[in-house]
Scaffold this active site. Structure first.
Site, mmCIF file in Angstrom:
data_model
loop_
_atom_site.group_PDB
_atom_site.id
_atom_site.type_symbol
_atom_site.label_atom_id
_atom_site.label_comp_id
_atom_site.label_asym_id
_atom_site.label_seq_id
_atom_site.Cartn_x
_atom_site.Cartn_y
_atom_site.Cartn_z
ATOM 1 N N CYS A 97 -7.467 -27.616 12.688
ATOM 2 C CA CYS A 97 -8.263 -28.847 12.578
ATOM 3 C C CYS A 97 -8.050 -29.922 12.625
ATOM 4 C CB CYS A 97 -9.617 -27.815 11.572
ATOM 5 S SG CYS A 97 -10.506 -26.661 12.173
ATOM 6 N N ASP A 137 -8.223 -7.304 0.626
ATOM 7 C CA ASP A 137 -7.442 -7.539 1.865
ATOM 8 C C ASP A 137 -7.537 -6.960 2.879
ATOM 9 O OD1 ASP A 137 -5.356 -4.765 2.690
ATOM 10 O OD2 ASP A 137 -7.019 -4.022 1.153
ATOM 11 N N CYS A 150 -7.380 -27.784 7.528
ATOM 12 C CA CYS A 150 -6.317 -26.773 8.427
ATOM 13 C C CYS A 150 -5.459 -27.844 9.120
ATOM 14 C CB CYS A 150 -7.070 -25.061 8.558
ATOM 15 S SG CYS A 150 -7.456 -25.327 10.335
ATOM 16 N N HIS A 185 -5.948 -21.743 11.246
ATOM 17 C CA HIS A 185 -7.077 -21.456 11.084
ATOM 18 C C HIS A 185 -8.077 -20.511 10.210
ATOM 19 C CE1 HIS A 185 -11.513 -23.258 10.590
ATOM 20 N NE2 HIS A 185 -12.071 -21.944 11.358
ATOM 21 N N CYS A 235 -13.279 -28.581 7.439
ATOM 22 C CA CYS A 235 -11.860 -27.364 7.501
ATOM 23 C C CYS A 235 -10.658 -28.370 7.618
ATOM 24 C CB CYS A 235 -11.057 -26.570 8.772
ATOM 25 S SG CYS A 235 -9.750 -24.954 8.296
ATOM 26 N N ASP A 260 1.366 -1.011 0.228
ATOM 27 C CA ASP A 260 0.091 -0.053 0.003
ATOM 28 C C ASP A 260 0.760 1.149 -0.383
ATOM 29 O OD1 ASP A 260 1.217 0.651 3.193
ATOM 30 O OD2 ASP A 260 -0.969 -0.450 3.471
#
Length: 369
Positions: free
Chosen positions: A309, A266, A306, A335, A304, A92
């Protein structure tokens, strides 16, 4: 070199499937960029962010300028080498951070005089210096230095702010030296459609950039204003360039705004919520500190994939959080980032299959957060 390829449009909404090509790799759109404010996605090593599905991240010009300094990063080989992230990076411009300083900054035609939030030292950032900093960092996508319109703001205040943003955009494009870094223009104008349409004419038609962002939203305005402006202005942006909605990241907002034609998002929401114990699922709101999870042997989300999890229970995550263990922040962040990456994967798949309208309706009807 930078290039955007529009692959498909959903037949019943404005949703778009695309691909951004950069010197450091490709990004599938619609995309969500995790925020790496100071050169790190808080709580994660770079390899983990990649494994979770992040293809591009956002770093903060203002913060890296103040600490450690863009010249130091340039001397070490640029931001990609500095933080060991050899994938696309967007920087940015520092405009929003300067805006958020409030009384600690003074805006002039030339640029902004401000006090560092770190030590109170005085600094000056102009459009030219913002581009110089971003070129030193070596990001794949740079943003024009803009004046973020506050909310609420009168029409005259928003117009004055927009005039400054347009002037600064011209100066940013004029001083750009890098042939390998893309530069995005930013549409401002507050909640006033006439001003936003004027911004599109000036920024997109009269000046022209590699991509376009809508800024000055998600700054306190009612949700219906965010949607009204995004739905009205996004179709006016060039179809062959990426469209970026800055700072918007609630899951329901992403799903809605993809339907208006937005390609890039974002937000700090996934990482900030992780640090505060709020975990995202499509089924329930999991505030992990709550006593109801003390003996809960289930994962955060059975659907999930991930690491968190697959390996840990809600009871364990609550224990870590209540004990203020650093691992709590890491596992929660793993997560939440994966939740956002999976959301974007599902969005892209729905657009590819031509079913985005149904996906959007179903998601918003069931959305918890």
């Amino acid at each position: 070199m930078f290039q955007f390829t529009l692959l498909k449009k959903d037949p019943s909404t404005g949703a778009r499937l695309g691909k951004i090509h950069t010197p450091h790799g490709e990004v599938n759109t619609p995309a969500f960029m995790p925020v790496a404010t100071q050169g790190t996605v808080k709580g994660l090593v770079p390899e983990t962010a990649r494994e979770l599905g992040a293809e591009m991240i956002l770093t903060n010009t203002y913060h890296l300028y103040l600490r450690p300094g863009h010249e130091i990063i340039k001397g070490i080989g640029g931001i990609h080498r500095f933080m060991n992230w050899n994938s696309p990076i967007l920087t940015d411009s520092g405009g929003f951070q300067v805006y958020s300083l409030g009384a600690l900054r003074k805006i002039t035609e030339d640029g902004v005089i401000f006090q560092s939030h770190i030590d109170g030292s005085r600094h000056f950032i102009s459009p030219e210096l913002s581009i110089q900093i971003q070129e030193s960092l070596g990001s794949d996508i740079m943003m024009c230095f803009d004046e973020c319109t506050s909310y609420p703001a009168s029409f005259e205040e928003a117009k004055q702010s927009l005039d400054l943003t347009i002037n600064w955009a011209r100066r940013c494009k004029t001083c750009k030296n890098s042939d390998t870094q893309a530069l995005f223009g930013i549409i401002q104008g507050g909640i006033y459609l006439d001003l936003r349409k004027q911004a599109v004419e000036e920024i997109c038609v009269n000046i022209g950039f590699d991509g376009y962002a809508q800024g000055g939203l998600s700054v306190g305005e009612p949700k219906e204003e965010l949607f009204r402006i995004t739905e009205s202005i996004t179709p006016l942006l060039p179809e062959d360039k990426p469209r970026y909605l800055m700072g918007v990241g609630a899951p329901g907002d992403i799903v809605s705004c993809v339907g208006y034609g937005i390609d890039m998002f974002d937000c700090v929401i996934p990482t900030r919520c992780a640090r505060n114990g709020l975990l995202f699922t499509n089924h329930e709101k999991v505030v992990i500190k709550h006593a109801r999870y003390r003996n809960d042997d289930a994962p955060v989300d059975r659907s999930c994939d991930c690491y968190t999890c697959k390996n840990f229970s809600r009871a364990y995550l609550r224990h870590l959080y209540m004990a203020k263990e650093i691992l709590a922040m890491t596992l929660n962040t793993v997560h939440n980032i994966r939740y956002f990456m999976r959301l974007m994967e599902h969005i892209r798949e729905a657009i590819k299959e031509g079913t985005y309208s149904a996906f959007k309706k179903d998601f918003l009807e069931k959305s918890i957060i």
